[in-house]
Design a protein around this motif. Structure first.
Motif, PDB file in Angstrom:
ATOM      1  N   TYR A 110     -11.104  14.674  -7.911  1.00  0.00           N
ATOM      2  CA  TYR A 110     -12.501  14.745  -8.348  1.00  0.00           C
ATOM      3  C   TYR A 110     -13.192  16.016  -7.867  1.00  0.00           C
ATOM      4  O   TYR A 110     -14.285  16.345  -8.322  1.00  0.00           O
ATOM      5  CB  TYR A 110     -13.265  13.508  -7.860  1.00  0.00           C
ATOM      6  CG  TYR A 110     -12.580  12.219  -8.246  1.00  0.00           C
ATOM      7  CD1 TYR A 110     -12.536  11.806  -9.569  1.00  0.00           C
ATOM      8  CD2 TYR A 110     -11.939  11.435  -7.286  1.00  0.00           C
ATOM      9  CE1 TYR A 110     -11.888  10.643  -9.935  1.00  0.00           C
ATOM     10  CE2 TYR A 110     -11.285  10.260  -7.639  1.00  0.00           C
ATOM     11  CZ  TYR A 110     -11.255   9.872  -8.969  1.00  0.00           C
ATOM     12  OH  TYR A 110     -10.605   8.714  -9.326  1.00  0.00           O
ATOM     13  N   THR A 111     -12.564  16.724  -6.938  1.00  0.00           N
ATOM     14  CA  THR A 111     -13.094  18.015  -6.489  1.00  0.00           C
ATOM     15  C   THR A 111     -12.167  19.151  -6.919  1.00  0.00           C
ATOM     16  O   THR A 111     -12.159  20.223  -6.303  1.00  0.00           O
ATOM     17  CB  THR A 111     -13.265  18.047  -4.960  1.00  0.00           C
ATOM     18  OG1 THR A 111     -11.974  17.907  -4.328  1.00  0.00           O
ATOM     19  CG2 THR A 111     -14.165  16.924  -4.489  1.00  0.00           C
ATOM     20  N   GLY A 112     -11.384  18.900  -7.958  1.00  0.00           N
ATOM     21  CA  GLY A 112     -10.456  19.931  -8.424  1.00  0.00           C
ATOM     22  C   GLY A 112      -9.300  20.145  -7.487  1.00  0.00           C
ATOM     23  O   GLY A 112      -8.708  21.229  -7.472  1.00  0.00           O
ATOM     24  N   ARG A 199     -21.115  15.502  -3.003  1.00  0.00           N
ATOM     25  CA  ARG A 199     -20.991  16.956  -3.058  1.00  0.00           C
ATOM     26  C   ARG A 199     -19.635  17.417  -3.565  1.00  0.00           C
ATOM     27  O   ARG A 199     -18.613  16.753  -3.383  1.00  0.00           O
ATOM     28  CB  ARG A 199     -21.274  17.564  -1.685  1.00  0.00           C
ATOM     29  CG  ARG A 199     -20.260  17.240  -0.598  1.00  0.00           C
ATOM     30  CD  ARG A 199     -20.712  17.858   0.729  1.00  0.00           C
ATOM     31  NE  ARG A 199     -19.809  17.541   1.824  1.00  0.00           N
ATOM     32  CZ  ARG A 199     -18.805  18.341   2.219  1.00  0.00           C
ATOM     33  NH1 ARG A 199     -18.594  19.476   1.586  1.00  0.00           N
ATOM     34  NH2 ARG A 199     -18.041  17.989   3.225  1.00  0.00           N
ATOM     35  N   ASN A 200     -19.650  18.568  -4.228  1.00  0.00           N
ATOM     36  CA  ASN A 200     -18.458  19.287  -4.671  1.00  0.00           C
ATOM     37  C   ASN A 200     -17.652  18.577  -5.760  1.00  0.00           C
ATOM     38  O   ASN A 200     -16.506  18.939  -6.011  1.00  0.00           O
ATOM     39  CB  ASN A 200     -17.534  19.608  -3.484  1.00  0.00           C
ATOM     40  CG  ASN A 200     -18.167  20.591  -2.527  1.00  0.00           C
ATOM     41  OD1 ASN A 200     -18.980  21.425  -2.908  1.00  0.00           O
ATOM     42  ND2 ASN A 200     -17.820  20.496  -1.256  1.00  0.00           N
ATOM     43  N   ILE A 201     -18.235  17.580  -6.402  1.00  0.00           N
ATOM     44  CA  ILE A 201     -17.543  16.916  -7.508  1.00  0.00           C
ATOM     45  C   ILE A 201     -17.537  17.846  -8.715  1.00  0.00           C
ATOM     46  O   ILE A 201     -18.575  18.360  -9.132  1.00  0.00           O
ATOM     47  CB  ILE A 201     -18.237  15.586  -7.867  1.00  0.00           C
ATOM     48  CG1 ILE A 201     -18.246  14.653  -6.646  1.00  0.00           C
ATOM     49  CG2 ILE A 201     -17.552  14.929  -9.052  1.00  0.00           C
ATOM     50  CD1 ILE A 201     -16.879  14.265  -6.138  1.00  0.00           C
ATOM     51  N   THR A 202     -16.351  18.062  -9.285  1.00  0.00           N
ATOM     52  CA  THR A 202     -16.223  19.008 -10.399  1.00  0.00           C
ATOM     53  C   THR A 202     -15.843  18.344 -11.711  1.00  0.00           C
ATOM     54  O   THR A 202     -15.831  19.008 -12.755  1.00  0.00           O
ATOM     55  CB  THR A 202     -15.166  20.077 -10.069  1.00  0.00           C
ATOM     56  OG1 THR A 202     -13.898  19.427  -9.843  1.00  0.00           O
ATOM     57  CG2 THR A 202     -15.558  20.873  -8.837  1.00  0.00           C
ATOM     58  N   VAL A 203     -15.535  17.044 -11.687  1.00  0.00           N
ATOM     59  CA  VAL A 203     -15.067  16.389 -12.917  1.00  0.00           C
ATOM     60  C   VAL A 203     -15.960  15.222 -13.312  1.00  0.00           C
ATOM     61  O   VAL A 203     -15.623  14.467 -14.207  1.00  0.00           O
ATOM     62  CB  VAL A 203     -13.604  15.897 -12.763  1.00  0.00           C
ATOM     63  CG1 VAL A 203     -12.669  17.085 -12.622  1.00  0.00           C
ATOM     64  CG2 VAL A 203     -13.460  14.957 -11.573  1.00  0.00           C
ATOM     65  N   GLY A 204     -17.136  15.039 -12.658  1.00  0.00           N
ATOM     66  CA  GLY A 204     -18.074  13.970 -13.025  1.00  0.00           C
ATOM     67  C   GLY A 204     -18.874  14.409 -14.229  1.00  0.00           C
ATOM     68  O   GLY A 204     -18.673  15.481 -14.764  1.00  0.00           O
TER      69      GLY A 204
END
Length: 401
Positions: A110-112, A199-204
C-alpha cells in the motif's frame, strides 16, 4: 540510487548551496543553518534530531517475581526537518523525513513496497486574515498528546491512549482559523478532510474519506512560545494558562482496524468497510513550573466485526473502546522535572470480553537546553486483566540541532 542515498545527496547539495545565499546566524537547537534568498523570495531552515533509547522490561511470574524480558537498545527516532517560506511569508512549508528503522517501518504494497520516509510534506497558506489552508501530508488535529512533537514530550514517549486511539498523519487538506473572543480569550477552529488510510499510502483510497474537526478554547490567552503544544512548563508561565479542546473524527467506510491506523481489514471481495467515529477531549494547564495534561478518547464503529460477503467473520476487529490519560509534572529552578502519569485503556474485544490496561508511570527529566538537549528516564507499572503484570524502565537522550 536508493532513497536514503538520495536524501543524503540532497542534504549535501543544500549545504553547498547555502554558501551562495545570505545565511543568518544560528545557535544550538535553532537549526543547522538558515538560508534566505538574496531577493527574500524564499527561506529554508534545516534541522536534525535524534533520540537514543534503552528499554528494560520485566514480567511478573506465578510466584510474584519480576523476570527479566528481552531489553531494547535503539535509535528511536532520527529525523531531518526543512521549513521556511516560498515566494511570500504567508506561504510556508514543512518537510520532515524519518531515517531510523522505527521511523520508516510499515512499508507494504500500500506504500509502493517502499519505506515510509516522509512524515510531513505540507504547504501552509495564510490566504486571508486569520485563515490558513494546509495542503499535503501532516498530523491530523487529533488528541493533543499526538500533535505534540515527539521531541517535546514530558516523558520518554507517548501514552497507551495515544498508541490505541491516535489518528496520526494523513494526506489531505485542512482549514484553520482563530478568533479573539475578548482581549485574552482565544478560540481556534480546525477542519480537515483526508484520505483516511494514514501516511505514505500510494494505492488508496479504498474506502471513503476521513473528516476531522477540532475546537480549542484558550480563556487566559496564548501560552508562551507555543507551550500549549509542548510538554513541561519550560517557560514557567507567570500567569495561569489553559487549553480546553474537543475533536470529532468520522472515517467514512474505513478499511483499517483503528480508523486510519492499524491493519487493513481484508475479506473475500477485497476490503471490509465500516464507519468509524472517534472523539477526543483534552486539556493543558501550566503555571509557574507546574503542568497538567488530560485526555479522554472514545472510538466506536457501525460494525466492529469484519465479515465476508456471506456474513462469515474474517477474524479482523475494529479496536473500539475508550481511554483516559492524566499527566502532571513540576519543573524545578535547576531544570530538573519530576512527572507522573496514569493511563487507562479499555478495548471492547467482543470475542474475549473487555481488555483493560492500567499503566502508572513516574518520570525524571533534566532539560539541559530545553527540549533540544535533555535526558529523560521513567518507570512504568502495567496491569492487564487476565495477564501478568509488567514493569518497564526507560532511559533516553534527546538532541536537536
Amino acid at each position: 540510487m536508493n532513497s536514503a542515498y538520495r536524501t543524503m545527496v540532497l542534504l549535501l547539495f543544500l549545504i553547498q548551496a547555502s554558501h551562495a545565499q545570505e545565511t543568518a546566524n544560528t545557535s544550538f537547537g535553532k537549526g543547522i543553518f538558515n538560508i534566505v534568498a538574496k531577493d527574500s523570495t524564499w527561506s529554508m531552515k534545516i534541522a536534525t534530531r535524534m533520540q537514543i533509547l534503552s528499554v528494560f522490561n520485566y514480567e511478573k511470574n506465578t510466584n510474584g517475581e519480576f523476570i527479566n524480558q528481552p531489553s531494547d537498545f535503539a535509535i528511536r527516532r532520527a529525523r531531518l526537518k526543512f521549513d521556511g517560506f516560498a515566494y511570500s511569508p504567508k506561504l510556508e512549508y514543512k518537510i520532515e523525513l524519518g531515517l531510523s528503522n522505527q521511523d520508516i517501518s510499515g512499508g507494504s504494497i500500500y506504500t509502493g513496497n517502499a519505506p515510509r520516509y516522509i512524515f510531513d510534506a505540507v504547504l501552509m497558506w495564510n490566504f486571508y486574515e486569520n485563515f490558513e489552508l494546509w495542503l499535503g501530508q501532516t498530523k491530523l488535529p487529533g488528541n493533543i498528546e499526538r500533535v505534540i512533537s515527539s521531541g517535546n514530550l514530558q516523558q520518554v514517549d507517548r501514552s497507551l491512549l495515544n498508541r490505541s486511539f491516535n489518528i496520526d498523519r494523513d494526506m489531505g487538506i485542512q482549514l484553520r482559523h482563530k478568533t479573539n473572543l475578548s482581549k485574552k480569550f482565544l478560540m481556534r477552529e480546525i477542519l480537515a478532510i483526508s484520505q483516511g488510510e494514514g501516511r505514505n499510502i500510494t494505492v488508496g483510497n479504498f474506502g471513503g474519506y476521513q473528516y476531522t474537526t477540532r475546537l480549542e478554547l484558550l480563556p487566559f490567552g496564548t501560552f508562551e512560545s507555543g507551550g500549549d503544544y509542548s510538554g513541561a512548563d519550560l517557560k514557567r508561565e507567570e500567569k495561569a494558562k489553559l487549553l480546553l479542546a474537543v475533536t470529532y473524527d468520522f472515517n467514512n467506510n474505513a478499511v483499517k482496524t483503528r480508523s486510519n491506523q492499524g491493519s487493513y481489514m481484508l475479506n473475500d471481495t477485497g476490503f471490509f468497510e465500516t464507519n468509524i467515529n472517534s472523539l477526543f477531549v483534552d486539556a493543558m494547564f501550566k503555571y509557574q513550573g507546574f503542568s497538567f495534561m488530560g485526555e479522554y478518547a472514545l472510538r466506536n464503529a457501525d460494525d466492529a466485526l469484519a465479515k465476508n460477503a456471506d456474513g462469515t467473520l474474517t477474524g479482523d476487529t475494529v479496536e473500539v473502546g475508550s481511554g483516559l490519560n492524566l499527566q502532571s509534572g513540576y519543573l524545578f529552578e535547576n531544570n530538573w522535572e519530576v512527572s507522573g502519569r496514569y493511563t487507562n485503556v479499555t478495548l471492547d474485544e467482543i470475542s474475549i470480553g473487555e481488555r483493560i490496561e492500567n499503566q502508572y508511570t513516574v518520570g525524571l527529566s533534566k532539560y539541559i537546553v530545553g527540549h533540544k538537549l535533555k535526558v529523560q528516564t521513567d518507570l512504568s507499572y502495567l496491569t492487564i486483566v487476565n495477564n501478568p503484570d509488567e514493569l518497564m524502565y526507560r532511559l533516553q537522550v534527546d538532541i536537536h540541532f
